[in-house]
Design a protein around this motif. Structure first.
Motif, PDB file in Angstrom:
ATOM      1  N   GLU A   1     -75.165  65.691 -76.809  1.00  0.00           N
ATOM      2  CA  GLU A   1     -73.969  65.549 -75.986  1.00  0.00           C
ATOM      3  C   GLU A   1     -73.342  64.181 -76.211  1.00  0.00           C
ATOM      4  O   GLU A   1     -74.040  63.169 -76.202  1.00  0.00           O
ATOM      5  N   PRO A   2     -72.006  64.125 -76.405  1.00  0.00           N
ATOM      6  CA  PRO A   2     -71.355  62.823 -76.572  1.00  0.00           C
ATOM      7  C   PRO A   2     -71.334  62.064 -75.248  1.00  0.00           C
ATOM      8  O   PRO A   2     -70.930  62.615 -74.225  1.00  0.00           O
ATOM      9  N   VAL A   3     -71.809  60.816 -75.283  1.00  0.00           N
ATOM     10  CA  VAL A   3     -71.897  60.021 -74.056  1.00  0.00           C
ATOM     11  C   VAL A   3     -71.135  58.699 -74.153  1.00  0.00           C
ATOM     12  O   VAL A   3     -70.924  58.034 -73.141  1.00  0.00           O
ATOM     13  N   GLY A   4     -70.711  58.303 -75.363  1.00  0.00           N
ATOM     14  CA  GLY A   4     -70.019  57.027 -75.525  1.00  0.00           C
ATOM     15  C   GLY A   4     -69.153  57.038 -76.757  1.00  0.00           C
ATOM     16  O   GLY A   4     -69.299  57.893 -77.638  1.00  0.00           O
TER      17      GLY A   4
ATOM     18  N   TYR B   1     -74.369  59.931 -79.166  1.00  0.00           N
ATOM     19  CA  TYR B   1     -74.892  61.226 -78.746  1.00  0.00           C
ATOM     20  C   TYR B   1     -76.265  61.051 -78.119  1.00  0.00           C
ATOM     21  O   TYR B   1     -77.103  60.314 -78.653  1.00  0.00           O
ATOM     22  N   ASP B   2     -76.485  61.772 -77.017  1.00  0.00           N
ATOM     23  CA  ASP B   2     -77.816  61.726 -76.419  1.00  0.00           C
ATOM     24  C   ASP B   2     -78.747  62.672 -77.169  1.00  0.00           C
ATOM     25  O   ASP B   2     -78.354  63.308 -78.157  1.00  0.00           O
ATOM     26  N   GLU B   3     -79.986  62.774 -76.709  1.00  0.00           N
ATOM     27  CA  GLU B   3     -80.999  63.570 -77.401  1.00  0.00           C
ATOM     28  C   GLU B   3     -80.663  65.058 -77.444  1.00  0.00           C
ATOM     29  O   GLU B   3     -81.201  65.797 -78.277  1.00  0.00           O
ATOM     30  N   ASP B   4     -79.757  65.512 -76.576  1.00  0.00           N
ATOM     31  CA  ASP B   4     -79.335  66.917 -76.574  1.00  0.00           C
ATOM     32  C   ASP B   4     -78.073  67.143 -77.407  1.00  0.00           C
ATOM     33  O   ASP B   4     -77.534  68.251 -77.425  1.00  0.00           O
TER      34      ASP B   4
ATOM     35  N   VAL C   1     -68.367  54.460 -72.037  1.00  0.00           N
ATOM     36  CA  VAL C   1     -69.579  55.235 -71.794  1.00  0.00           C
ATOM     37  C   VAL C   1     -69.311  56.080 -70.551  1.00  0.00           C
ATOM     38  O   VAL C   1     -68.790  55.574 -69.547  1.00  0.00           O
ATOM     39  N   ARG C   2     -69.649  57.354 -70.647  1.00  0.00           N
ATOM     40  CA  ARG C   2     -69.443  58.248 -69.505  1.00  0.00           C
ATOM     41  C   ARG C   2     -70.126  57.680 -68.269  1.00  0.00           C
ATOM     42  O   ARG C   2     -71.232  57.139 -68.341  1.00  0.00           O
ATOM     43  N   GLU C   3     -69.448  57.809 -67.138  1.00  0.00           N
ATOM     44  CA  GLU C   3     -69.905  57.180 -65.904  1.00  0.00           C
ATOM     45  C   GLU C   3     -71.343  57.553 -65.550  1.00  0.00           C
ATOM     46  O   GLU C   3     -72.136  56.688 -65.157  1.00  0.00           O
ATOM     47  N   ASP C   4     -71.718  58.810 -65.712  1.00  0.00           N
ATOM     48  CA  ASP C   4     -73.063  59.231 -65.322  1.00  0.00           C
ATOM     49  C   ASP C   4     -74.141  58.809 -66.319  1.00  0.00           C
ATOM     50  O   ASP C   4     -75.324  59.023 -66.096  1.00  0.00           O
ATOM     51  N   ARG C   5     -73.734  58.155 -67.420  1.00  0.00           N
ATOM     52  CA  ARG C   5     -74.697  57.704 -68.433  1.00  0.00           C
ATOM     53  C   ARG C   5     -74.756  56.177 -68.542  1.00  0.00           C
ATOM     54  O   ARG C   5     -75.460  55.638 -69.397  1.00  0.00           O
ATOM     55  N   ARG C   6     -74.026  55.485 -67.711  1.00  0.00           N
ATOM     56  CA  ARG C   6     -74.060  54.023 -67.726  1.00  0.00           C
ATOM     57  C   ARG C   6     -75.418  53.540 -67.228  1.00  0.00           C
ATOM     58  O   ARG C   6     -76.063  54.187 -66.425  1.00  0.00           O
ATOM     59  N   GLY C   7     -75.830  52.385 -67.741  1.00  0.00           N
ATOM     60  CA  GLY C   7     -77.125  51.840 -67.374  1.00  0.00           C
ATOM     61  C   GLY C   7     -78.263  52.371 -68.229  1.00  0.00           C
ATOM     62  O   GLY C   7     -79.417  52.065 -67.977  1.00  0.00           O
TER      63      GLY C   7
ATOM     64  N   ARG D   1     -63.349  59.056 -74.406  1.00  0.00           N
ATOM     65  CA  ARG D   1     -62.280  58.119 -74.042  1.00  0.00           C
ATOM     66  C   ARG D   1     -61.368  58.707 -72.971  1.00  0.00           C
ATOM     67  O   ARG D   1     -61.004  58.019 -72.016  1.00  0.00           O
ATOM     68  N   TYR D   2     -61.015  59.974 -73.117  1.00  0.00           N
ATOM     69  CA  TYR D   2     -60.135  60.613 -72.145  1.00  0.00           C
ATOM     70  C   TYR D   2     -60.797  60.621 -70.765  1.00  0.00           C
ATOM     71  O   TYR D   2     -60.165  60.261 -69.771  1.00  0.00           O
ATOM     72  N   GLU D   3     -62.057  61.027 -70.727  1.00  0.00           N
ATOM     73  CA  GLU D   3     -62.767  61.084 -69.450  1.00  0.00           C
ATOM     74  C   GLU D   3     -62.834  59.713 -68.783  1.00  0.00           C
ATOM     75  O   GLU D   3     -62.575  59.576 -67.589  1.00  0.00           O
ATOM     76  N   VAL D   4     -63.187  58.680 -69.557  1.00  0.00           N
ATOM     77  CA  VAL D   4     -63.378  57.349 -68.981  1.00  0.00           C
ATOM     78  C   VAL D   4     -62.045  56.676 -68.661  1.00  0.00           C
ATOM     79  O   VAL D   4     -61.822  56.208 -67.546  1.00  0.00           O
TER      80      VAL D   4
END
Length: 146
Positions: free
Chosen positions: A55-58, A50-53, A79-85, A19-22
């Motif tokens: 890492e929190p992404v959303g 969390y992605d497969e690694d 959702v983190r900008e680099d993980r959208r879509g 949330r802070y990042e976005v």
């Protein structure tokens, strides 16, 4: 890993970091507006994706609407900008709506930023307001029967 309810302090921190990042860093929302009393309500449910690694992404949160029975508000969907879509937004919303149904809510609503209004419309939400501003960003209110 997917979307989980943030039940530990570490998971909550992961959600808050997204949330802070976005909202604060990317969109310029003042920090004092991003965090509020609803973050600590006992009935508020936080989610983190969390992605497969691992890492929190959303992130997202769900809470009861203050003045209505059977209605919940979806908030802080990010959702983190680099993980959208990558389908994280839909996965978050599915988890939030499933939790709302389990809790007995008949309807959910949210304040959607205008650029993502179509995203929510594709998920079955209907726009029910004119455009208004929150934190200097144009929004519309949208709702969905569960």
């Amino acid at each position: 890993m997917g979307v989980v309810r943030a039940t530990t302090e570490a998971e909550r921190e992961d959600a808050f970091d997204v949330r802070y990042e976005v909202f604060v860093e990317e969109q310029g929302v003042p920090e004092e507006l991003e965090w509020d009393e609803h973050d600590d309500w006992p009935d508020t449910v936080h989610f983190v994706a969390y992605d497969e690694d691992g890492e929190p992404v959303g992130a997202a949160r769900l809470r009861p609407k203050e003045d209505a029975t059977g209605v919940a508000k979806v908030e802080r969907v990010a959702v983190r900008e680099d993980r959208r879509g990558e389908d994280w937004g839909r996965q978050l919303m599915t988890a939030v709506e499933d939790a709302a149904r389990e809790a007995g809510y008949a309807e959910v609503f949210l304040h959607a930023q205008r650029p993502v209004e179509d995203f929510y419309r594709r998920l079955g939400y209907e726009t029910v307001s004119d455009v208004f501003e929150e934190a200097g960003i144009p929004h519309v209110e949208m709702e969905k029967r569960l």
